[in-house]
Design an enzyme around this catalytic site. Structure first.
Site, PDB file in Angstrom:
ATOM      1  CG  HIS A 126      -1.961   1.037   1.170  1.00 12.12           C
ATOM      2  ND1 HIS A 126      -1.717   2.333   1.536  1.00 12.12           N
ATOM      3  CD2 HIS A 126      -3.240   0.989   0.732  1.00 12.12           C
ATOM      4  CE1 HIS A 126      -2.818   3.048   1.341  1.00 12.12           C
ATOM      5  NE2 HIS A 126      -3.761   2.253   0.848  1.00 12.12           N
ATOM      6  CD  GLU A 159      -5.121   1.872  -3.338  1.00 15.09           C
ATOM      7  OE1 GLU A 159      -6.308   1.943  -3.062  1.00 15.09           O
ATOM      8  OE2 GLU A 159      -4.217   1.878  -2.490  1.00 15.09           O
TER       9      GLU A 159
HETATM   10  P1  PGA Z   1      -9.274   6.207   0.308  1.00 16.93           P
HETATM   11  O1  PGA Z   1      -8.126   5.128   0.491  1.00 16.93           O
HETATM   12  O2  PGA Z   1     -10.471   5.473  -0.247  1.00 16.93           O
HETATM   13  O3  PGA Z   1      -9.525   6.739   1.691  1.00 16.93           O
HETATM   14  O4  PGA Z   1      -8.751   7.245  -0.633  1.00 16.93           O
HETATM   15  C1  PGA Z   1      -7.923   4.176  -0.509  1.00 16.93           C
HETATM   16  C2  PGA Z   1      -6.838   3.226  -0.094  1.00 16.93           C
HETATM   17  O5  PGA Z   1      -5.958   3.615   0.666  1.00 16.93           O
HETATM   18  O6  PGA Z   1      -6.832   2.056  -0.508  1.00 16.93           O
END
Ligand code: PGA
Length: 254
Positions: free
Chosen positions: A96, A168
């Site tokens: 992450h 992401e």
């Molecule tokens: P968020 O986080 O939806 O709060 O932007 C997404 C993530 O960290 O996977």
């Protein structure tokens, strides 16, 4: 199969808060039938066992937010993939952007973690994504290739069905800024291309590709369905069961 993964991060501060969450979540699940959507909740490690005991079901799977690459030993505060597996977790997030940003995690370290997770029998949600300045300098293709090549180095194609890739963009995680449908679609096509270059045209199709970063019920259409993603990784909204299940319904209905 579509995936809705909730990353609860460092939240739910007490047993009381956790119980309240279970109550709200169970209420949302009543009468809910998902046809082709899997819900996965990833609580903080201290809550893993009670999430398994309270929410794990045919509708909901439980995952860890991270695992360490060693099985056991003198690694203060780390959680091994085998520990998570023995508590009946089925998934783990790895790589992450918050791990990369605050704890200096690299794709080479993630590679060790992915291998350990697979060995322990967990499915992996491997997060990749470029930073704002990398996108501004048109480096996103290079960054995604490096993260995929380093993270998956030495991993056999027979494991690909157990690895979900979560795209992401770092600038969208935890912010209110979202990419356009086109930007998400381009990232999906690029990730698929890199995977098929690495594993061949058939095996490269085995991994699901999700979007993550500020997903909400009112943008899931634009961020997941229109760009053809296989689901979403949800942070903040996963703390509100009503909104989280709404996201799952929208995806399951499409
Ligand atoms: P968020 O986080 O939806 O709060 O932007 C997404 C993530 O960290 O996977």
């Amino acid at each position: 199969m579509k995936y809705i993964i909730g990353n609860l991060k460092m939240n739910l501060l007490s047993p009381a808060e956790r119980e309240r969450y279970f109550g709200l979540f169970k209420k949302e699940l009543i009468g809910e039938k998902f046809r082709g959507t899997k819900i996965i909740l990833c609580p903080p490690p201290v809550h893993l066992e009670s999430f398994v005991n309270n929410l794990k079901s045919r509708k909901v799977a439980i995952g860890a937010q991270d695992v360490f690459w060693e099985k056991s030993g003198s690694f203060t505060s780390e959680v091994s993939a085998w520990m998570a597996k023995n508590l009946k977790a089925e998934y783990t997030i790895i790589g992450h952007s918050e791990r990369r940003k605050y704890f200096g995690e690299t794709s080479a370290m993630d590679n060790l973690k992915i291998k350990a997770a697979l060995k322990a029998g967990l499915n992996v949600v491997y997060c990749i994504g470029e930073k704002r300045e990398e996108r501004d300098n048109e480096m996103e293709a290079d960054i995604l290739s490096i993260q995929l090549e380093e993270g998956l180095r030495g991993i056999n194609s027979s494991h690909l069905g157990k690895i979900i890739i979560a795209y992401e963009p770092v600038w969208a995680v935890g912010t209110d800024i979202i990419p356009t449908t086109n930007e998400v679609m381009e990232a999906r096509i690029l990730i698929r291309k890199i995977l098929t270059e690495m594993y061949g045209s058939k095996n490269g199709l085995k991994s699901a590709i999700l979007y993550g970063g500020d997903v909400k019920p009112d943008n899931v259409e634009k961020l997941c369905i229109e760009p053809g993603m296989d689901g979403v990784l949800v942070g903040r909204e996963s703390l509100i069961p009503h909104e989280f299940i709404k996201i799952a319904q929208i995806i399951d209905n499409n």
